[in-house]
Scaffold this motif. Sequence first.
Motif, PDB file in Angstrom:
ATOM      1  N   ARG A 242      70.216  17.206 134.045  1.00  0.00           N
ATOM      2  CA  ARG A 242      71.120  16.519 133.126  1.00  0.00           C
ATOM      3  C   ARG A 242      72.289  17.438 132.780  1.00  0.00           C
ATOM      4  NH1 ARG A 242      67.182  13.374 128.773  1.00  0.00           N
ATOM      5  NH2 ARG A 242      66.057  12.108 130.324  1.00  0.00           N
TER       6      ARG A 242
ATOM      7  N   LYS B 168      65.526  15.988 138.488  1.00  0.00           N
ATOM      8  CA  LYS B 168      66.910  15.674 138.147  1.00  0.00           C
ATOM      9  C   LYS B 168      67.408  16.639 137.080  1.00  0.00           C
ATOM     10  CE  LYS B 168      66.623  10.774 139.348  1.00  0.00           C
ATOM     11  NZ  LYS B 168      65.381  10.922 140.073  1.00  0.00           N
TER      12      LYS B 168
ATOM     13  N   ARG C  39      73.340  12.615 135.421  1.00  0.00           N
ATOM     14  CA  ARG C  39      72.074  13.089 135.975  1.00  0.00           C
ATOM     15  C   ARG C  39      72.253  13.332 137.465  1.00  0.00           C
ATOM     16  NH1 ARG C  39      67.189   9.368 134.252  1.00  0.00           N
ATOM     17  NH2 ARG C  39      66.035  11.273 134.749  1.00  0.00           N
TER      18      ARG C  39
ATOM     19  N   GLU D 205      76.775  11.990 129.526  1.00  0.00           N
ATOM     20  CA  GLU D 205      75.746  12.704 130.286  1.00  0.00           C
ATOM     21  C   GLU D 205      75.631  12.157 131.698  1.00  0.00           C
ATOM     22  OE1 GLU D 205      71.273  12.371 129.634  1.00  0.00           O
ATOM     23  OE2 GLU D 205      71.771  14.160 128.451  1.00  0.00           O
TER      24      GLU D 205
END
Length: 207
Positions: A151, A149, A181, A179
């Motif tokens: 970010r 993943k 992901r 944020e």
Amino acid sequence: MNNQIKHRKLGTEPLVGMYYVSECIKCGWIGSSGELTEDDAQCLQPVGDDHCWGDTDEIGADRLLELMQSGAFDKPAAQHQGEPVMPGSEEFSHMSTIELRGYHAGWRAACMRNRPAAQVAEVPEGYCIMPRRLTAENGAKALLLGEFKLRVTKECPECCELEEPTEGCSMCDGEGEYEQRHTIPWDQIKFIYSQAVAGLARINKPL
């Protein structure tokens, strides 16, 4: 397409699914497109300590039959009526399509019977044996899909025009940024892996 290549090799993987018959314009290899690099369909046939890396073209049944009848494939002679039939010989050129199929099938069976016992390669310190490509069949997809993943930090759209972020904002909680992901897709994972394999194969040649 180059018809002057004297020694051609046949691929070993079956032609299944969406794969097609492919011909390397550099070394003359013929086989399933499943044996090519996934990103740009280059030939991966061994050439010395490296690979061919030649560009390939999709071919049809007419082209494949033309090559078979010309005796272009790099195969040892098969036993035919007690005597070896050599590719390119007059007797070979008069063989029917059915006889040609039997010729190549017999050659493959003989290779399987007479191949030498497999030798275990010594793996250098810091290395391990890995597949050329990541596939569902070798277990890589189940192992890696969804595991990576990324970010990404973004400016809060609710607070970006304010002098100060709103305390308790549902998106940024007063930080002014939030944020996200993103999961790396399977196609991108395979591409990165194939590029690593191709690059390391070039720079890690045996001395």
